[in-house]
Design a protein around this motif. Structure first.
Motif, PDB file in Angstrom:
ATOM      1  N   LEU A   1       0.813  -1.222   0.000  1.00  0.00           N
ATOM      2  CA  LEU A   1       0.000   0.000   0.000  1.00  0.00           C
ATOM      3  C   LEU A   1       0.844   1.268   0.000  1.00  0.00           C
ATOM      4  O   LEU A   1       0.279   2.366   0.032  1.00  0.00           O
ATOM      5  N   ASP A   2       2.151   1.139  -0.024  1.00  0.00           N
ATOM      6  CA  ASP A   2       3.025   2.303   0.058  1.00  0.00           C
ATOM      7  C   ASP A   2       3.662   2.668  -1.271  1.00  0.00           C
ATOM      8  O   ASP A   2       4.346   3.689  -1.354  1.00  0.00           O
ATOM      9  N   ASP A   3       3.466   1.871  -2.284  1.00  0.00           N
ATOM     10  CA  ASP A   3       4.041   2.130  -3.594  1.00  0.00           C
ATOM     11  C   ASP A   3       2.920   2.458  -4.580  1.00  0.00           C
ATOM     12  O   ASP A   3       1.888   1.773  -4.602  1.00  0.00           O
ATOM     13  N   PRO A   4       3.077   3.502  -5.409  1.00  0.00           N
ATOM     14  CA  PRO A   4       1.997   3.884  -6.339  1.00  0.00           C
ATOM     15  C   PRO A   4       1.617   2.786  -7.315  1.00  0.00           C
ATOM     16  O   PRO A   4       0.457   2.706  -7.735  1.00  0.00           O
ATOM     17  N   GLU A   5       2.553   1.937  -7.676  1.00  0.00           N
ATOM     18  CA  GLU A   5       2.250   0.896  -8.659  1.00  0.00           C
ATOM     19  C   GLU A   5       1.551  -0.300  -8.020  1.00  0.00           C
ATOM     20  O   GLU A   5       0.559  -0.802  -8.542  1.00  0.00           O
ATOM     21  N   THR A   6       2.072  -0.775  -6.908  1.00  0.00           N
ATOM     22  CA  THR A   6       1.491  -1.961  -6.272  1.00  0.00           C
ATOM     23  C   THR A   6       0.204  -1.658  -5.515  1.00  0.00           C
ATOM     24  O   THR A   6      -0.596  -2.569  -5.279  1.00  0.00           O
ATOM     25  N   SER A   7      -0.007  -0.395  -5.115  1.00  0.00           N
ATOM     26  CA  SER A   7      -1.197  -0.069  -4.326  1.00  0.00           C
ATOM     27  C   SER A   7      -2.477  -0.287  -5.135  1.00  0.00           C
ATOM     28  O   SER A   7      -3.489  -0.736  -4.593  1.00  0.00           O
ATOM     29  N   ARG A   8      -2.458   0.040  -6.429  1.00  0.00           N
ATOM     30  CA  ARG A   8      -3.649  -0.192  -7.263  1.00  0.00           C
ATOM     31  C   ARG A   8      -3.973  -1.681  -7.326  1.00  0.00           C
ATOM     32  O   ARG A   8      -5.128  -2.093  -7.180  1.00  0.00           O
ATOM     33  N   PHE A   9      -2.936  -2.484  -7.565  1.00  0.00           N
ATOM     34  CA  PHE A   9      -3.144  -3.931  -7.633  1.00  0.00           C
ATOM     35  C   PHE A   9      -3.653  -4.466  -6.301  1.00  0.00           C
ATOM     36  O   PHE A   9      -4.529  -5.353  -6.265  1.00  0.00           O
ATOM     37  N   SER A  10      -3.134  -3.952  -5.196  1.00  0.00           N
ATOM     38  CA  SER A  10      -3.539  -4.437  -3.876  1.00  0.00           C
ATOM     39  C   SER A  10      -5.011  -4.144  -3.616  1.00  0.00           C
ATOM     40  O   SER A  10      -5.756  -5.010  -3.140  1.00  0.00           O
ATOM     41  N   LEU A  11      -5.446  -2.930  -3.924  1.00  0.00           N
ATOM     42  CA  LEU A  11      -6.859  -2.588  -3.728  1.00  0.00           C
ATOM     43  C   LEU A  11      -7.755  -3.390  -4.664  1.00  0.00           C
ATOM     44  O   LEU A  11      -8.844  -3.822  -4.273  1.00  0.00           O
ATOM     45  N   ALA A  12      -7.313  -3.583  -5.902  1.00  0.00           N
ATOM     46  CA  ALA A  12      -8.120  -4.353  -6.843  1.00  0.00           C
ATOM     47  C   ALA A  12      -8.258  -5.802  -6.383  1.00  0.00           C
ATOM     48  O   ALA A  12      -9.341  -6.396  -6.497  1.00  0.00           O
ATOM     49  N   LEU A  13      -7.182  -6.377  -5.844  1.00  0.00           N
ATOM     50  CA  LEU A  13      -7.235  -7.752  -5.351  1.00  0.00           C
ATOM     51  C   LEU A  13      -8.229  -7.887  -4.207  1.00  0.00           C
ATOM     52  O   LEU A  13      -9.043  -8.832  -4.168  1.00  0.00           O
ATOM     53  N   MET A  14      -8.211  -6.939  -3.293  1.00  0.00           N
ATOM     54  CA  MET A  14      -9.148  -6.968  -2.179  1.00  0.00           C
ATOM     55  C   MET A  14     -10.585  -6.812  -2.672  1.00  0.00           C
ATOM     56  O   MET A  14     -11.499  -7.509  -2.216  1.00  0.00           O
ATOM     57  N   ALA A  15     -10.811  -5.903  -3.621  1.00  0.00           N
ATOM     58  CA  ALA A  15     -12.162  -5.669  -4.124  1.00  0.00           C
ATOM     59  C   ALA A  15     -12.682  -6.858  -4.926  1.00  0.00           C
ATOM     60  O   ALA A  15     -13.873  -7.164  -4.890  1.00  0.00           O
ATOM     61  N   ILE A  16     -11.796  -7.548  -5.659  1.00  0.00           N
ATOM     62  CA  ILE A  16     -12.208  -8.747  -6.391  1.00  0.00           C
ATOM     63  C   ILE A  16     -12.653  -9.825  -5.416  1.00  0.00           C
ATOM     64  O   ILE A  16     -13.684 -10.482  -5.604  1.00  0.00           O
ATOM     65  N   TRP A  17     -11.862 -10.030  -4.351  1.00  0.00           N
ATOM     66  CA  TRP A  17     -12.232 -11.011  -3.337  1.00  0.00           C
ATOM     67  C   TRP A  17     -13.564 -10.659  -2.686  1.00  0.00           C
ATOM     68  O   TRP A  17     -14.407 -11.531  -2.445  1.00  0.00           O
ATOM     69  N   ARG A  18     -13.762  -9.381  -2.427  1.00  0.00           N
ATOM     70  CA  ARG A  18     -14.986  -8.953  -1.745  1.00  0.00           C
ATOM     71  C   ARG A  18     -16.202  -8.991  -2.666  1.00  0.00           C
ATOM     72  O   ARG A  18     -17.314  -9.298  -2.221  1.00  0.00           O
ATOM     73  N   GLY A  19     -16.022  -8.681  -3.939  1.00  0.00           N
ATOM     74  CA  GLY A  19     -17.176  -8.531  -4.816  1.00  0.00           C
ATOM     75  C   GLY A  19     -17.555  -9.752  -5.615  1.00  0.00           C
ATOM     76  O   GLY A  19     -18.544  -9.702  -6.358  1.00  0.00           O
ATOM     77  N   SER A  20     -16.809 -10.840  -5.492  1.00  0.00           N
ATOM     78  CA  SER A  20     -17.110 -12.014  -6.311  1.00  0.00           C
ATOM     79  C   SER A  20     -18.222 -12.884  -5.738  1.00  0.00           C
ATOM     80  O   SER A  20     -18.823 -13.677  -6.468  1.00  0.00           O
ATOM     81  N   GLY A  21     -18.523 -12.763  -4.454  1.00  0.00           N
ATOM     82  CA  GLY A  21     -19.483 -13.665  -3.828  1.00  0.00           C
ATOM     83  C   GLY A  21     -20.871 -13.599  -4.434  1.00  0.00           C
ATOM     84  O   GLY A  21     -21.476 -14.633  -4.753  1.00  0.00           O
ATOM     85  N   LEU A  22     -21.385 -12.398  -4.637  1.00  0.00           N
ATOM     86  CA  LEU A  22     -22.720 -12.262  -5.210  1.00  0.00           C
ATOM     87  C   LEU A  22     -22.764 -12.797  -6.632  1.00  0.00           C
ATOM     88  O   LEU A  22     -23.731 -13.466  -7.033  1.00  0.00           O
ATOM     89  N   ASN A  23     -21.729 -12.535  -7.410  1.00  0.00           N
ATOM     90  CA  ASN A  23     -21.702 -13.033  -8.780  1.00  0.00           C
ATOM     91  C   ASN A  23     -21.573 -14.550  -8.829  1.00  0.00           C
ATOM     92  O   ASN A  23     -22.068 -15.183  -9.772  1.00  0.00           O
ATOM     93  N   VAL A  24     -20.923 -15.139  -7.837  1.00  0.00           N
ATOM     94  CA  VAL A  24     -20.871 -16.601  -7.753  1.00  0.00           C
ATOM     95  C   VAL A  24     -22.280 -17.166  -7.615  1.00  0.00           C
ATOM     96  O   VAL A  24     -22.646 -18.159  -8.265  1.00  0.00           O
ATOM     97  N   MET A  25     -23.108 -16.534  -6.790  1.00  0.00           N
ATOM     98  CA  MET A  25     -24.486 -16.992  -6.625  1.00  0.00           C
ATOM     99  C   MET A  25     -25.274 -16.860  -7.923  1.00  0.00           C
ATOM    100  O   MET A  25     -26.086 -17.733  -8.266  1.00  0.00           O
ATOM    101  N   ILE A  26     -25.056 -15.784  -8.650  1.00  0.00           N
ATOM    102  CA  ILE A  26     -25.757 -15.592  -9.926  1.00  0.00           C
ATOM    103  C   ILE A  26     -25.361 -16.676 -10.924  1.00  0.00           C
ATOM    104  O   ILE A  26     -26.220 -17.280 -11.594  1.00  0.00           O
TER     105      ILE A  26
END
Length: 334
Positions: free
Chosen positions: A192-217
């Motif tokens: 979270l301290d590097d401009p390049e890796t921070s985007r990937f880190s947030l995207a990874l967390m959001a993918i993990w968080r947002g996939s559950g509902l789509n799995v049900m669909i």
């Protein structure tokens, strides 16, 4: 015809005496009255659907259409915190907020960050949720229930609790991820301290968080595919990959389209993860358009400028969604 018995006239059933018939003829409705009554009953019956949708329609107007209209109006003014109490200080500035917006380097950076988040998140959510749904669809009954609940749990968990856990995972000095990397003799990663890796880190967390509902669909769509298709394909010697390509994916095309549209809209409004974990940093590398609007309105109190940014984001979402539906319609027509 009537029969006279003892001075009394008896009339057979279904036949009225002449006097009664004349009385009925006097109360016969005028021509067209029956049609008017039928039309009135039809109108009364036609009110019932509108009564059912009235509450949701009022909520949509109050919390959807009216705020959009107000944001559009405020975007043409210089409304700020000082002008909230004194309307005489609020000026109509025309397109000044929009021209300033398109000349603002921070807004340009936020648009670029949002595009990067969308590029990482939408394909990631689609692939992860579809893969997990395909695996869950082959699980046993008891295991299926537990795994389904496990994968859906992040979608209903509070974002602050999720951010606290992932913050510890991403911590540079003593985070769990870097501890695991140290076991493999890999240098610590500034998640979270590097401009390049921070985007990937947030995207990874959001993918993990947002996939559950789509799995049900996807699971619901998979279980709706008739098993006869797979049985016929197996008899013809089709392998697992061919069944996936020529049966499963074509039968999931409507579910895939729905997931892509809703996921894209959600990622264009990417806000919670950067707001809680990084606050847009480092060096504005994780400032999305939604976070830019929030900071402009609630940190700098420039409500007119923030309204212009929100309306631009609204137009972007409308245009992107319209393009998706247009391409989908062209595909169906072909």
């Amino acid at each position: 015809m009537s029969i006279d018995i003892g001075g009394r006239k008896l009339t057979p059933t279904g036949e009225q005496p002449p006097v009664a018939q004349s009385a009925l003829s006097q109360v016969t409705p005028a021509p067209g009255t029956g049609r008017l009554r039928a039309a009135a009953r039809a109108v009364r019956r036609g009110y019932h659907p509108y009564a059912f949708i009235a509450p949701s329609t009022l909520l949509l107007i109050a919390f959807g259409i009216v705020p959009i209209a107000l944001a559009l109006f405020v975007s043409f003014t210089d409304l700020d915190l000082k002008g909230l109490g004194d309307h005489s200080q609020v000026r109509f500035v025309g397109l000044e907020n929009y021209t300033r917006l398109f000349d603002d380097p921070l807004f340009h950076r936020s648009v670029l960050n949002t595009v990067i988040f969308v590029g990482l998140g939408v394909p990631g959510v689609l692939v992860v949720s579809l893969t997990v749904a395909l695996l869950l669809n082959t699980a046993t009954t008891r295991l299926f229930r537990w795994l389904r609940a496990l994968f859906f749990l992040p979608s209903i968990t509070n974002i602050v609790a999720i951010a606290v856990v992932w913050g510890y995972l991403y911590q540079t000095d003593y985070g769990l991820l870097n501890q695991l990397l140290s076991v493999l003799h890999i240098d610590a990663v500034p998640w979270l301290d590097d401009p390049e890796t921070s985007r990937f880190s947030l995207a990874l967390m959001a993918i993990w968080r947002g996939s559950g509902l789509n799995v049900m669909i996807f699971l619901a769509a998979l279980q709706a595919i008739p098993t006869e298709y797979y049985e016929a394909a197996a008899l013809d010697g089709a392998g697992r990959w061919h069944r996936l390509r020529y049966i499963t994916l074509p039968m999931l095309r409507f579910a895939i389209f729905f997931v892509v549209v809703t996921t894209l809209i959600a990622w264009l409004q990417f806000f919670e993860e950067p707001f809680v974990l990084t606050n847009g940093g480092p060096l504005d590398a994780t400032t999305s358009v939604s976070l830019f609007i929030y900071k402009t309105g609630f940190n700098h109190f420039e409500y007119g400028y923030a309204s212009a940014g929100s309306f631009v984001l609204f137009l972007i979402i409308i245009v992107v969604t319209a393009i998706q539906f247009r391409s989908r319609r062209a595909e169906l027509d072909a």
